[in-house]
Design a protein around this motif. Structure first.
Motif, PDB file in Angstrom:
ATOM      1  N   SER A 215     -68.560 -12.867   5.250  1.00  0.00           N
ATOM      2  CA  SER A 215     -67.495 -12.009   5.768  1.00  0.00           C
ATOM      3  C   SER A 215     -66.141 -12.713   5.683  1.00  0.00           C
ATOM      4  N   LYS A 216     -65.074 -11.931   5.866  1.00  0.00           N
ATOM      5  CA  LYS A 216     -63.713 -12.481   5.838  1.00  0.00           C
ATOM      6  C   LYS A 216     -63.554 -13.543   6.916  1.00  0.00           C
ATOM      7  N   LYS A 217     -64.108 -13.233   8.096  1.00  0.00           N
ATOM      8  CA  LYS A 217     -64.006 -14.169   9.225  1.00  0.00           C
ATOM      9  C   LYS A 217     -64.718 -15.482   8.912  1.00  0.00           C
ATOM     10  N   GLU A 218     -65.895 -15.339   8.301  1.00  0.00           N
ATOM     11  CA  GLU A 218     -66.661 -16.545   7.950  1.00  0.00           C
ATOM     12  C   GLU A 218     -65.922 -17.380   6.896  1.00  0.00           C
ATOM     13  N   ALA A 219     -65.319 -16.671   5.926  1.00  0.00           N
ATOM     14  CA  ALA A 219     -64.587 -17.357   4.856  1.00  0.00           C
ATOM     15  C   ALA A 219     -63.391 -18.110   5.424  1.00  0.00           C
ATOM     16  N   GLU A 220     -62.704 -17.457   6.365  1.00  0.00           N
ATOM     17  CA  GLU A 220     -61.541 -18.103   6.981  1.00  0.00           C
ATOM     18  C   GLU A 220     -61.944 -19.337   7.789  1.00  0.00           C
ATOM     19  N   ALA A 221     -63.060 -19.214   8.502  1.00  0.00           N
ATOM     20  CA  ALA A 221     -63.548 -20.342   9.299  1.00  0.00           C
ATOM     21  C   ALA A 221     -63.934 -21.504   8.379  1.00  0.00           C
ATOM     22  N   LEU A 222     -64.535 -21.140   7.258  1.00  0.00           N
ATOM     23  CA  LEU A 222     -64.954 -22.146   6.283  1.00  0.00           C
ATOM     24  C   LEU A 222     -63.729 -22.850   5.669  1.00  0.00           C
ATOM     25  N   GLY A 223     -62.703 -22.041   5.379  1.00  0.00           N
ATOM     26  CA  GLY A 223     -61.462 -22.606   4.833  1.00  0.00           C
ATOM     27  C   GLY A 223     -60.843 -23.602   5.794  1.00  0.00           C
ATOM     28  N   LYS A 224     -60.857 -23.239   7.071  1.00  0.00           N
ATOM     29  CA  LYS A 224     -60.292 -24.109   8.095  1.00  0.00           C
ATOM     30  C   LYS A 224     -61.053 -25.433   8.164  1.00  0.00           C
ATOM     31  N   LYS A 225     -62.355 -25.337   7.953  1.00  0.00           N
ATOM     32  CA  LYS A 225     -63.219 -26.513   8.067  1.00  0.00           C
ATOM     33  C   LYS A 225     -63.093 -27.422   6.842  1.00  0.00           C
ATOM     34  N   LEU A 226     -62.945 -26.806   5.671  1.00  0.00           N
ATOM     35  CA  LEU A 226     -63.069 -27.587   4.431  1.00  0.00           C
ATOM     36  C   LEU A 226     -61.748 -27.934   3.747  1.00  0.00           C
ATOM     37  N   ALA A 227     -60.762 -27.066   3.865  1.00  0.00           N
ATOM     38  CA  ALA A 227     -59.548 -27.268   3.059  1.00  0.00           C
ATOM     39  C   ALA A 227     -58.570 -28.220   3.748  1.00  0.00           C
ATOM     40  N   TYR A 228     -57.823 -28.961   2.909  1.00  0.00           N
ATOM     41  CA  TYR A 228     -56.803 -29.890   3.418  1.00  0.00           C
ATOM     42  C   TYR A 228     -55.497 -29.137   3.611  1.00  0.00           C
ATOM     43  N   LYS A 229     -54.918 -29.255   4.790  1.00  0.00           N
ATOM     44  CA  LYS A 229     -53.647 -28.573   5.070  1.00  0.00           C
ATOM     45  C   LYS A 229     -52.642 -29.573   5.624  1.00  0.00           C
ATOM     46  N   THR A 230     -51.421 -29.541   5.092  1.00  0.00           N
ATOM     47  CA  THR A 230     -50.371 -30.377   5.675  1.00  0.00           C
ATOM     48  C   THR A 230     -49.755 -29.613   6.837  1.00  0.00           C
ATOM     49  N   ARG A 231     -49.068 -30.329   7.701  1.00  0.00           N
ATOM     50  CA  ARG A 231     -48.508 -29.695   8.898  1.00  0.00           C
ATOM     51  C   ARG A 231     -47.005 -29.914   8.965  1.00  0.00           C
ATOM     52  N   LEU A 232     -46.301 -28.877   9.392  1.00  0.00           N
ATOM     53  CA  LEU A 232     -44.857 -29.006   9.618  1.00  0.00           C
ATOM     54  C   LEU A 232     -44.664 -29.646  11.002  1.00  0.00           C
TER      55      LEU A 232
ATOM     56  N   GLN B  79     -47.957 -36.675   4.963  1.00  0.00           N
ATOM     57  CA  GLN B  79     -48.219 -35.918   3.740  1.00  0.00           C
ATOM     58  C   GLN B  79     -48.302 -36.920   2.604  1.00  0.00           C
ATOM     59  N   THR B  80     -48.680 -36.438   1.434  1.00  0.00           N
ATOM     60  CA  THR B  80     -48.653 -37.329   0.278  1.00  0.00           C
ATOM     61  C   THR B  80     -47.317 -37.143  -0.426  1.00  0.00           C
ATOM     62  N   GLY B  81     -46.924 -38.109  -1.231  1.00  0.00           N
ATOM     63  CA  GLY B  81     -45.610 -37.996  -1.864  1.00  0.00           C
ATOM     64  C   GLY B  81     -45.547 -38.621  -3.236  1.00  0.00           C
ATOM     65  N   GLU B  82     -45.793 -37.815  -4.261  1.00  0.00           N
ATOM     66  CA  GLU B  82     -45.627 -38.338  -5.620  1.00  0.00           C
ATOM     67  C   GLU B  82     -44.219 -37.997  -6.102  1.00  0.00           C
ATOM     68  N   LEU B  83     -43.604 -38.947  -6.802  1.00  0.00           N
ATOM     69  CA  LEU B  83     -42.221 -38.775  -7.262  1.00  0.00           C
ATOM     70  C   LEU B  83     -42.183 -37.973  -8.564  1.00  0.00           C
ATOM     71  N   GLY B  84     -41.969 -36.665  -8.443  1.00  0.00           N
ATOM     72  CA  GLY B  84     -41.757 -35.823  -9.620  1.00  0.00           C
ATOM     73  C   GLY B  84     -43.015 -35.522 -10.418  1.00  0.00           C
ATOM     74  N   LYS B  85     -42.835 -34.639 -11.404  1.00  0.00           N
ATOM     75  CA  LYS B  85     -43.921 -34.274 -12.318  1.00  0.00           C
ATOM     76  C   LYS B  85     -44.308 -35.484 -13.177  1.00  0.00           C
ATOM     77  N   VAL B  86     -45.509 -35.440 -13.725  1.00  0.00           N
ATOM     78  CA  VAL B  86     -45.931 -36.468 -14.673  1.00  0.00           C
ATOM     79  C   VAL B  86     -44.937 -36.482 -15.842  1.00  0.00           C
ATOM     80  N   ASP B  87     -44.478 -37.641 -16.222  1.00  0.00           N
ATOM     81  CA  ASP B  87     -43.543 -37.845 -17.344  1.00  0.00           C
ATOM     82  C   ASP B  87     -42.132 -37.286 -17.108  1.00  0.00           C
TER      83      ASP B  87
END
Ligand code: MN
Ligand code: MN
Length: 473
Positions: free
Chosen positions: A6-23, A411-419
């Motif tokens: 279900s949508k609710k289950e998918a959202e709960a799973l996203g919260k559990k598994l995905a990496y999120k940065t915070r403001l 957060q992570t911080g890479e300086l610019g695009k590759v090359d």
């Protein structure tokens, strides 16, 4: 086919598994809010007092003395010492409960910033105006230094050996200096139709010093002479004294709040005084630590860490030797190697924040953003990671845990695009000594410009992150 959920289950799973940065502003604790705003006020005062590497050393030493740091001390845990190297580098230590051989907690930043240095024979006159020649220091976009108020800071030795420290252009009653720019009406061929990198020549970055003559019309170079006489009357300087002087031309403006909400600070030299200030504030707020803490403030990062005041010089080794003596631990080259091997370090340097108007040079999934906290940069360098110090998974994992346990917003911080480009820090020079090190710092907009920008929220998280790192077991 994946199992249907279900949508609710998918959202709960996203919260559990995905990496999120915070403001930071979304998650800041109410009890931290006052400290965040107060810290920015103190930071602006620090920036205004420390516009050059020498002034940074003086200001850091002043704050250290106030906090009970001494240039000599007894070996008792909690004791606080510092040492100044050639007035341009400062090293400090807070003695911990453990021996040095258990390894240090180290933060290293740099206190030099891009600027215009005066040449050795700077003073001349042209079309009845007194001028001074400059040679730029570090990576600048030359056009940014035109038509703006500039101040002159530096160190001059007089013939009799007396040393003078100058700072003209900072007080409201002071005169300022400037590099005049060409009016647009006449700039078409010599500037506007050229590539931006070629539109302003280095040899045209000359400072306007004055326009008053001295003596009658027949006197040769009487506009230059008028400036020489002023320098003599005021400081007893003669022209040859300028040959050995170190005079630095920097933006004359003070640090200011930026934005209607006052959430940003605009100033010259966030790179890298944001790190110097945050690491200093962190160490001053800590009780007696377990580990021996060392902070280093280096010069010459902006020109590739060259010379005996740079991160490439043997400053850490020299300082450690005196710490071994102070703690009564026997010093040997083997002991030094062991200590460095067990040392965990941060190369504290600002990160290039995602620019709203030039998003195309960044890779948005990995670019640091204003307001998202302290930026952790695994590697710097350019091209195929050339010239970088690439932190190990083991070490990044450890530091990530330290930040998470103390609720540091990072957060992570890479300086610019590759090359796209790239940049270096002092990390690789310290890594060569055998310690674990990673780049970490505050995201900055308009980096290397005379008016750099950072978020007060990120400055606070830099302080909080550095504190967590220094106190971590
Ligand atoms: Mn830097
Ligand atoms: Mn820089």
């Amino acid at each position: 086919m994946p199992k249907k959920i279900s949508k609710k289950e998918a959202e709960a799973l996203g919260k559990k598994l995905a990496y999120k940065t915070r403001l930071v502003w979304d998650v800041l604790k109410p009890r931290e809010e006052k400290k965040l705003w107060d810290l920015a006020e103190d930071y602006k005062a620090f920036l205004n007092a420390a516009k050059t590497e020498r002034e940074s050393v003086t200001e850091i030493a002043r704050r250290l003395e106030q906090a009970g740091f001494k240039t000599t001390a007894s070996p008792r845990p909690g004791n606080r010492v510092y040492q100044v190297f050639r007035d341009k580098v400062l090293a400090l230590a807070v003695l911990g409960k453990e021996p040095l051989s258990a390894g240090l907690r180290l933060i290293a930043s740099h206190i030099d910033a891009p600027r215009l240095d005066l040449k050795q024979n700077p003073l001349y006159e042209e079309v009845e105006l007194a001028m001074m020649k400059t040679h730029y220091y570090g990576g600048i976009k030359k056009y940014q230094w035109l038509a703006r108020p500039l101040a002159l800071h530096g160190t001059i030795f007089k013939r009799d050996g007396e040393k003078i420290e100058l700072a003209i252009g900072e007080r409201p009653e002071d005169p300022v200096f400037t590099v005049a720019d060409l009016l647009p009406h006449l700039a078409r061929k010599v500037q506007m139709e050229k590539k931006l990198s070629e539109a302003v020549e280095g040899e045209k970055l000359n400072i306007l010093m004055g326009s008053l003559p001295l003596g009658p019309r027949e006197v040769k170079d009487r506009f230059k002479l008028a400036i020489l006489k002023t320098l003599y009357d005021r400081y007893q300087l003669v022209e040859e004294d300028l040959v050995s002087a170190e005079l630095e031309v920097v933006p004359a403006d003070a640090a200011r709040d930026v934005g209607l909400d006052r959430s940003l600070v605009g100033a010259y030299g966030h790179d890298d005084r944001a790190s110097a200030f945050s690491s200093l504030a962190a160490v001053l707020d800590l009780p007696t630590p377990q580990k021996n803490l060392v902070l280093l403030f280096f010069d010459k990062e902006e020109i590739g860490s060259e010379g005996n005041t740079s991160a490439r010089a043997q400053i850490l080794e020299t300082f450690l030797q005196s710490l071994f003596r102070l703690k009564g631990e026997s010093f040997s080259s083997e002991g030094l190697v062991r200590t460095l091997e067990k040392t965990r370090a941060i190369s504290a340097d600002v990160a290039g924040a995602l620019d709203p108007d030039y998003q195309e040079v960044h890779e948005k999934r990995n670019a640091p953003r204003l307001g998202y906290g302290l930026a952790l940069t695994k590697f710097t360098g350019s091209g195929g990671k050339y010239g970088s110090s690439d932190a190990h998974a083991e070490y990044l994992f450890w530091i990530r845990q330290v930040f998470n346990q103390q609720d540091v917003v990072w957060q992570t911080g890479e300086l610019g695009k590759v090359d796209e480009g790239g940049g270096g820090t002092i990390a690789k020079f310290l890594a060569a000594l055998g310690l674990e090190i990673v780049d970490c710092g505050t995201p900055v907009l308009s980096m290397h410009s005379p008016f750099e920008l950072l978020s007060k929220a990120d400055l606070f998280m830099t302080y909080k992150g550095f504190k967590a790192f220094l106190a971590a077991p």
